[in-house]
Design an enzyme around this catalytic site. Structure first.
Site, mmCIF file in Angstrom:
data_model
loop_
_atom_site.group_PDB
_atom_site.id
_atom_site.type_symbol
_atom_site.label_atom_id
_atom_site.label_comp_id
_atom_site.label_asym_id
_atom_site.label_seq_id
_atom_site.Cartn_x
_atom_site.Cartn_y
_atom_site.Cartn_z
ATOM 1 N N GLU A 7 -1.498 40.075 -20.474
ATOM 2 C CA GLU A 7 -2.835 39.571 -20.806
ATOM 3 C C GLU A 7 -3.045 38.142 -20.309
ATOM 4 O OE1 GLU A 7 -0.776 41.185 -22.857
ATOM 5 O OE2 GLU A 7 -1.870 42.532 -24.200
ATOM 6 N N ALA A 46 -5.702 47.809 -22.609
ATOM 7 C CA ALA A 46 -7.098 48.023 -22.996
ATOM 8 C C ALA A 46 -7.932 48.023 -21.729
ATOM 9 C CB ALA A 46 -7.536 46.915 -23.940
ATOM 10 N N GLY A 87 -2.223 46.485 -24.197
ATOM 11 C CA GLY A 87 -2.445 47.408 -25.316
ATOM 12 C C GLY A 87 -1.588 48.669 -25.205
ATOM 13 N N GLU A 134 1.641 47.669 -26.604
ATOM 14 C CA GLU A 134 1.432 47.508 -28.054
ATOM 15 C C GLU A 134 1.325 48.875 -28.742
ATOM 16 O OE1 GLU A 134 -1.841 44.836 -27.276
ATOM 17 O OE2 GLU A 134 -0.880 43.279 -28.467
HETATM 18 N N1 DAK Z 1 -8.402 48.471 -17.526
HETATM 19 C C1 DAK Z 1 -9.294 49.095 -16.715
HETATM 20 N N2 DAK Z 1 -8.951 49.695 -15.590
HETATM 21 C C2 DAK Z 1 -7.661 49.660 -15.224
HETATM 22 C C3 DAK Z 1 -6.672 49.021 -15.998
HETATM 23 C C4 DAK Z 1 -7.086 48.406 -17.220
HETATM 24 N N3 DAK Z 1 -6.244 47.811 -18.060
HETATM 25 N N4 DAK Z 1 -5.489 49.134 -15.369
HETATM 26 C C5 DAK Z 1 -5.735 49.834 -14.242
HETATM 27 N N5 DAK Z 1 -7.023 50.155 -14.156
HETATM 28 C C6 DAK Z 1 -7.699 50.904 -13.086
HETATM 29 C C7 DAK Z 1 -7.848 50.040 -11.834
HETATM 30 O O1 DAK Z 1 -8.977 49.229 -11.937
HETATM 31 C C8 DAK Z 1 -7.996 51.127 -10.792
HETATM 32 O O2 DAK Z 1 -9.312 51.633 -10.855
HETATM 33 P P1 DAK Z 1 -10.220 51.792 -9.506
HETATM 34 O O3 DAK Z 1 -10.218 50.468 -8.870
HETATM 35 O O4 DAK Z 1 -9.463 52.818 -8.714
HETATM 36 O O5 DAK Z 1 -11.557 52.260 -10.012
HETATM 37 C C9 DAK Z 1 -7.065 52.222 -11.285
HETATM 38 O O6 DAK Z 1 -6.885 51.991 -12.668
HETATM 39 C C10 DAK Z 1 -5.702 52.180 -10.613
HETATM 40 O O7 DAK Z 1 -5.173 50.881 -10.726
HETATM 41 P P2 DAK Z 1 -4.661 50.014 -9.493
HETATM 42 O O8 DAK Z 1 -5.368 50.404 -8.242
HETATM 43 O O9 DAK Z 1 -4.710 48.595 -9.893
HETATM 44 O O10 DAK Z 1 -3.154 50.523 -9.390
HETATM 45 P P3 DAK Z 1 -1.869 49.719 -8.899
HETATM 46 O O11 DAK Z 1 -0.767 50.697 -8.858
HETATM 47 O O12 DAK Z 1 -2.191 48.909 -7.668
HETATM 48 O O13 DAK Z 1 -1.581 48.643 -10.049
HETATM 49 C C11 DAK Z 1 -1.267 47.940 -12.372
HETATM 50 C C12 DAK Z 1 -1.184 49.093 -11.316
HETATM 51 C C13 DAK Z 1 -0.995 48.549 -13.738
HETATM 52 C C14 DAK Z 1 -0.173 46.911 -12.059
HETATM 53 C C15 DAK Z 1 -2.672 47.266 -12.296
HETATM 54 O O14 DAK Z 1 -3.657 48.307 -12.399
HETATM 55 C C16 DAK Z 1 -2.903 46.296 -13.381
HETATM 56 O O15 DAK Z 1 -2.458 45.163 -13.341
HETATM 57 N N6 DAK Z 1 -3.674 46.707 -14.413
HETATM 58 C C17 DAK Z 1 -4.047 45.823 -15.509
HETATM 59 C C18 DAK Z 1 -2.891 45.594 -16.467
HETATM 60 C C19 DAK Z 1 -3.269 44.648 -17.569
HETATM 61 O O16 DAK Z 1 -3.640 43.486 -17.355
HETATM 62 N N7 DAK Z 1 -3.221 45.122 -18.789
HETATM 63 C C20 DAK Z 1 -3.585 44.354 -19.987
HETATM 64 C C21 DAK Z 1 -5.069 44.504 -20.263
HETATM 65 S S1 DAK Z 1 -5.588 43.535 -21.656
HETATM 66 C C22 DAK Z 1 -7.121 44.603 -29.157
HETATM 67 C C23 DAK Z 1 -6.399 45.698 -28.778
HETATM 68 C C24 DAK Z 1 -5.783 45.738 -27.539
HETATM 69 C C25 DAK Z 1 -5.937 44.701 -26.664
HETATM 70 C C26 DAK Z 1 -6.644 43.621 -27.038
HETATM 71 C C27 DAK Z 1 -7.268 43.544 -28.286
HETATM 72 N N8 DAK Z 1 -7.823 44.538 -30.428
HETATM 73 C C28 DAK Z 1 -7.487 45.573 -31.420
HETATM 74 C C29 DAK Z 1 -8.691 43.519 -30.739
HETATM 75 C C30 DAK Z 1 -5.308 44.828 -25.345
HETATM 76 C C31 DAK Z 1 -5.639 44.080 -24.296
HETATM 77 C C32 DAK Z 1 -5.111 44.471 -22.982
HETATM 78 O O17 DAK Z 1 -4.389 45.419 -22.847
#
Ligand code: DAK
Length: 257
Positions: free
Chosen positions: A131, A65, A108, A111
């Protein structure tokens, strides 16, 4: 549609949905999820479509997400956004959905892949529920579907540490159908979708419903549900066509009726 591309292929009866926010690694913002919900609803109602593929790009299926969109939200903001109607729509899609995953399938994104019916992965795919590293936990079925797919111990470790799982490991653990070289993952998904699209759409719908029911019921009730759907197949022209074609030694032509 701004964040997804939809390509129905009339000849093969397969439709492709591509998540298309490449710079943000296909982070699932509210607009993208809304578009996905609407596209799935439309394809589910389109009689020409018999199987659906959801994919991203080589680098990311979806990195979760959109954290930037969620960062300032309160619990009540989240509640009022009513995102679950979107996720429920995906879950309720009647046609078989295949996730074609390459690169990151996180939070997400993982998921979403697990909400699909089958997963074909490239050898670069990484699955994870990270998360916990940003102070929350899975919210769109991760704790349930991952646990059912790979068991408590492995799911618990992934959810509590945020560690990623490689495509090879995911295949070994039964999370995905198979791993193929990166240049072939979409082709492989089309192959599988094309194979399913040649079957009776009526039988496919009832069979999908029945397999999914096994997650929600005890054996007795599941068997009862399966039997009802089995009988229902006999109300279809496809059943007559399928069995006649077998007897007549020809290829069946299923019409979804
Ligand atoms: N959200 C927003 N932006 C994201 C992102 C994300 N999840 N993942 C990556 N990006 C963006 C980065 O901010 C970056 O943007 P800029 O800085 O260039 O503007 C760009 O994508 C490239 O990412 P990185 O520079 O970080 O690239 P790397 O290769 O260094 O790293 C990475 C890749 C995937 C390991 C890293 O980006 C990362 O850790 N991303 C976050 C992964 C994460 O934590 N995902 C879980 C998010 S929480 C629900 C439904 C769904 C959910 C919850 C509730 N309901 C129905 C209620 C889900 C929640 C989640 O998924």
């Amino acid at each position: 549609m701004e964040f997804i591309l939809v390509t129905p292929q009339a000849r093969t009866h397969v439709a492709l949905i591509q998540l298309n926010r490449p710079k943000e690694l296909n982070a699932l913002n509210l607009q993208l999820m809304g578009e996905l919900r609407d596209a799935l609803k439309e394809l589910d109602e389109n009689e020409e479509v018999r199987a659906i593929i959801i994919t991203g790009n080589e680098r990311a299926f979806a990195a979760g997400a959109d954290i930037k969109q969620m960062a300032g939200k309160t619990a009540i903001d989240m509640l009022n956004m009513d995102q679950f109607s979107t996720w429920d729509q995906i879950r309720k899609t009647k046609k078989p959905i295949i996730a074609a995953v390459s690169g990151f399938a996180l939070g997400g994104g993982c998921e979403l892949a697990m909400t699909c019916d089958m997963i074909i992965a490239s050898e670069t795919a990484m699955f994870g529920q990270p998360e916990i590293k940003i102070g929350v936990m899975p919210g769109a079925g991760g704790t349930q579907r991952l646990t059912k797919a790979i068991g408590k111990a492995k799911a618990m470790e992934m959810v509590l540490t945020g560690k990623f799982m490689t495509a090879d490991e995911a295949e070994k653990q039964g999370l995905i159908n198979r791993v193929v070289p990166v240049e072939l993952y979409l082709e492989e998904a089309f192959k599988l979708a094309g194979e399913i699209a040649q079957m009776s759409p009526v039988a496919a719908r009832l069979a999908k419903e029945s397999v999914n029911r096994s997650f929600e019921t005890q054996l007795d009730e599941g068997l009862h549900f399966e039997r009802k759907n089995f009988y229902l197949c006999f109300a279809s022209e496809d059943q007559t066509e399928g069995m006649n074609a077998f007897v007549e030694k020809r290829k069946p032509e299923f019409k979804g009726r």
